[in-house]
Structure formats: structure tokens, C-alpha cells
Scaffold this active site. Structure first.
Site, PDB file in Angstrom:
ATOM      1  N   SER A  29      -7.870   6.439  -9.781  1.00 46.88           N
ATOM      2  CA  SER A  29      -8.142   5.337  -9.148  1.00 46.88           C
ATOM      3  C   SER A  29      -8.548   4.307 -10.406  1.00 46.88           C
ATOM      4  O   SER A  29      -8.538   3.066  -9.843  1.00 46.88           O
ATOM      5  CB  SER A  29      -9.374   5.324  -8.196  1.00 46.88           C
ATOM      6  OG  SER A  29      -9.180   6.425  -7.229  1.00 46.88           O
ATOM      7  N   HIS A  76      -0.485   5.714  -7.787  1.00 45.92           N
ATOM      8  CA  HIS A  76      -1.784   5.802  -7.212  1.00 45.92           C
ATOM      9  C   HIS A  76      -1.494   5.511  -5.549  1.00 45.92           C
ATOM     10  O   HIS A  76      -1.115   4.381  -5.220  1.00 45.92           O
ATOM     11  CB  HIS A  76      -2.564   4.566  -7.647  1.00 45.92           C
ATOM     12  CG  HIS A  76      -3.794   4.394  -7.230  1.00 45.92           C
ATOM     13  ND1 HIS A  76      -4.616   3.390  -7.058  1.00 45.92           N
ATOM     14  CD2 HIS A  76      -4.939   5.068  -6.445  1.00 45.92           C
ATOM     15  CE1 HIS A  76      -5.619   3.294  -6.586  1.00 45.92           C
ATOM     16  NE2 HIS A  76      -6.029   4.612  -6.187  1.00 45.92           N
ATOM     17  N   GLU A 115       0.566   2.139  -5.704  1.00 42.38           N
ATOM     18  CA  GLU A 115       0.330   1.266  -7.070  1.00 42.38           C
ATOM     19  C   GLU A 115       0.851   2.269  -8.277  1.00 42.38           C
ATOM     20  O   GLU A 115       0.557   3.275  -8.729  1.00 42.38           O
ATOM     21  CB  GLU A 115      -0.954   1.111  -7.166  1.00 42.38           C
ATOM     22  CG  GLU A 115      -1.521  -0.060  -8.236  1.00 42.38           C
ATOM     23  CD  GLU A 115      -2.899  -0.358  -8.140  1.00 42.38           C
ATOM     24  OE1 GLU A 115      -3.721   0.331  -7.984  1.00 42.38           O
ATOM     25  OE2 GLU A 115      -3.332  -1.535  -8.423  1.00 42.38           O
ATOM     26  N   ASN A 168      -8.391  -1.361  -7.150  1.00 39.11           N
ATOM     27  CA  ASN A 168      -9.656  -0.957  -7.146  1.00 39.11           C
ATOM     28  C   ASN A 168     -10.457  -2.202  -7.951  1.00 39.11           C
ATOM     29  O   ASN A 168     -11.650  -2.329  -8.011  1.00 39.11           O
ATOM     30  CB  ASN A 168     -10.046   0.219  -7.735  1.00 39.11           C
ATOM     31  CG  ASN A 168      -9.697   1.161  -6.715  1.00 39.11           C
ATOM     32  OD1 ASN A 168     -10.250   1.249  -5.616  1.00 39.11           O
ATOM     33  ND2 ASN A 168      -9.192   2.305  -7.173  1.00 39.11           N
TER      34      ASN A 168
END
Ligand SMILES: NC(=O)c1ccc[n+]([C@@H]2O[C@H](COP(=O)([O-])OP(=O)(O)OC[C@H]3O[C@@H](n4cnc5c(N)ncnc54)[C@H](O)[C@@H]3O)[C@@H](O)[C@H]2O)c1
Length: 297
Positions: free
Chosen positions: A118, A139, A151, A189
Site C-alpha cells: 500500500s 496495487h 494502481e 493512499n
């Protein structure tokens, strides 16, 4: 690509294994914990049943998907024939570095090694291997079989060929890949975690309660789920780990994790996976009362 090794069979690993298997890939699911592997197989079966009930998958396709997943506790056995390795183990830098060193030794030379991290630097992970150009971030979002985004994170050494292969593969899984560069928290994130942290701080400061905060964000901002419930879904330990990476990586105090989050993780309240976080999951999600004693007076 035919054989995909998935390392870690927790929240994300089981979803990643499910998705690859559903789209026809042979999956080697690897975990150090046998119980985690067995739990993952049960979760995958339950989630496939849901797809069958919704008539998005036939019973035969469900059985074929399950038959494509093999479980391993031995890293070497699991990766030795893999064309792609997707690492989805616990969000800890030292652990990821150890896993990438091992995979680099055991996986064939052509194999791409991706991390579902992450927030941890893909560049740093790649640097412990002898194939930096074939290391990349892949991701996935939770729940993996449902969420469309992947991602795709390019580390400093990631090649155009590796990026193109992973973008193409993501499309074959019916996902929408988005290419981003390797900076702390990437895009998802870096934006999401400060919002979750701020929601926790709003609770901590007594501005409003759990359900009030989540209701404001659901009804006011059209978010499908409030930030506190989303934190429970992600795992409060995972949220804390990501905020620490953002805080260390940018050196900016705005990313400092809220003390309430730190306390809850230390108390073992990790969200859905531990049965309680901002909500109690014993009999359906209900706003948990426990956090109140940790609130700033
Ligand atoms: N939870 C989320 O919503 C989410 C979303 C996107 C990405 N991620 C990332 O995905 C990764 C996994 O997160 P998670 O939420 O699935 O964690 P989790 O705690 O649910 O599962 C982690 C699994 O890794 C296993 N593991 C630990 N050490 C291992 C080793 N040496 N070899 C093999 N397996 C090992 C553990 O036994 C556990 O089953 C993390 O990097 C996390 O940041 C999580």
C-alpha cells in the site's frame, strides 16, 4: 503468463488469488501460516458462491476457478515455476525485503515480481533483487474481485516492458490499470490515508461520534462507505503502517498518525479482521463504544 504465485493469503492475497484463478490463470497461493491458507480457500469459495447466486458466474466456472488454486507453505515450491509473483504479505518493510530476496533466488529469470504494498517504496524493494527492471507495484483494491482499479507503480528501475506487461495483464483481469510513479503512498493512499486519519482525529477530539462522522461523509460526499468503516475494512494496523510510511517519507507532521489509531492498534482492535475497530462486527456492524475511553478529554 500462465502460472501466478501469490505470497500472503490474508485479506488481499485471497482476493488476488480468486481474481487470477477466475480469469483462467493457475495460482500458487503461498503463506507461512497453514490456517491462513485454509481460511483463504474458504473465503474464496464463499465469495465465488456469491457470484454464482448473482448469476455472474456458473457453478462449473466456480469449480474450475477453485481447481486452479494450489496452496503452499514453501516459498521455493510456490514460485519456482511462476511467470509472475504478486507479493501480498504483511505491510512490513523488513518482511518484504526478505521475501523479495528469496523470490529473486527461486523464481525463473523471466519472472516479474510485483508487490501489492500500500505504501512501501518499490524502488527500495527492487534494490535487494538482481532484477530491478522486473520489479513493480501492482496495487489491487479491497475487495479485489469487485474493485476495478489496479494502481501500477513504476519503481526507479522498472522497465517499460515490465510496465506494459503488467498493464496488459490487469486489463485481462477486467481491471482498469493506472500507471503512477513511486513516491510514498503512491496516489491512492497519499490521498485516502490523510482523510481516514482526519476522520479518526475528528472522533478523538469529540467533534462527533463514529456513525455521525461516517454519515456526514456518506450522505454529504456520496462516499459509498464512511472513512471509519473503510478503515475497519482496510485494517487499522495497515492504516497505521501506511501513515508511518507517509510520515517518514515526507517528513511532514501532517501525516502523523492520530494517537487514537495508535492506541487501538496496540489494543488489538484492528477492524473487521479482529472482530472490532470503530465498529463491532459480532452481530453486524454497530458503532463500537470502546474507543470512547481513549478520546482526548
Ligand atoms: N487490506 C487492504 O485493504 C489492502 C489494500 C491494498 C493493499 N494492501 C496491502 O496488501 C498487503 C497484504 O495486506 P492484507 O490486508 O492482506 O494483510 P493480512 O494481514 O490480511 O495478510 C497478510 C498475510 O501475509 C502472511 N505472511 C506473513 N509473512 C509471510 C511470509 N514470510 N510468507 C508468506 N506469507 C506471509 C500472513 O500469514 C497473512 O496471512 C500489504 O502490503 C497491504 O499494505 C492491503
Amino acid at each position: 503468463m500462465k502460472i501466478i504465485a501469490v505470497i500472503g493469503s490474508g485479506t488481499m492475497g485471497n482476493g488476488i488469488a480468486h481474481t487470477f484463478a477466475q480469469f483462467g490463470y493457475q495460482v500458487n497461493l503461498i503463506d507461512i501460516n497453514v490456517e491462513a491458507l485454509q481460511k483463504a480457500l474458504k473465503t474464496i469459495e464463499k465469495n465465488l458462491d456469491r457470484q454464482v447466486q448473482k448469476e455472474t458466474l456458473s457453478e462449473t466456472e466456480k469449480q474450475e476457478t477453485l481447481a486452479r488454486i494450489n496452496i503452499f507453505t514453501d516459498m521455493k515450491e510456490g514460485v519456482v515455476q511462476a511467470d509472475l509473483v504478486v507479493e501480498a504479505a504483511t505491510e512490513q518493510l523488513d518482511l518484504k525485503l526478505k521475501i523479495f530476496r528469496e523470490v529473486d533466488i527461486f523464481a525463473p529469470p523471466h519472472t516479474i515480481i510485483a508487490s501489492n504494498t500500500s505504501s512501501i517504496s518499490i524502488t527500495q524493494i527492487a534494490a535487494v533483487t538482481n532484477r530491478g527492471s522486473q520489479v513493480i507495484g501492482m496495487h489491487f483494491m479491497n475487495p479485489v474481485p469487485v474493485m476495478q482499479l489496479v494502481e501500477v507503480i513504476r519503481g526507479y528501475a522498472t522497465s517499460d516492458e515490465t510496465t506494459a506487461a503488467v498493464m496488459e495483464l490487469s486489463v485481462k483481469l477486467a481491471k482498469k490499470p493506472v500507471e503512477v510513479n513511486d513516491y510514498p503512498g503512491f496516489v491512492a493512499n497519499r490521498i485516502l490515508m490523510p482523510m481516514i486519519n482526519e476522520a479518526i482525529a475528528t472522533l478523538y477530539e469529540g467533534v462527533a461520534g463514529v456513525s455521525e462522522i461516517d454519515t456526514v461523509m456518506k450522505l454529504g460526499m456520496a462516499h459509498p462507505m464512511g472513512p471509519l468503516q473503510l478503515a475497519d475494512f482496510i485494517g487499522l494496523d495497515v492504516c497505521l503502517a501506511i501513515l508511518k510510511v507517509l510520515h517518514d517519507g515526507f517528513g511532514n507532521p501532517k501525516y502523523a498518525p492520530c494517537p487514537l489509531l495508535v492506541n487501538m492498534v496496540m489494543a488489538g482492535k484492528k477492524g473487521i479482521k479482529s472482530g472490532e475497530g470503530f465498529y463491532n462486527y459480532a452481530d453486524g456492524p454497530k458503532a463500537a463504544k470502546v474507543a470512547s475511553k481513549f478520546l482526548r478529554a
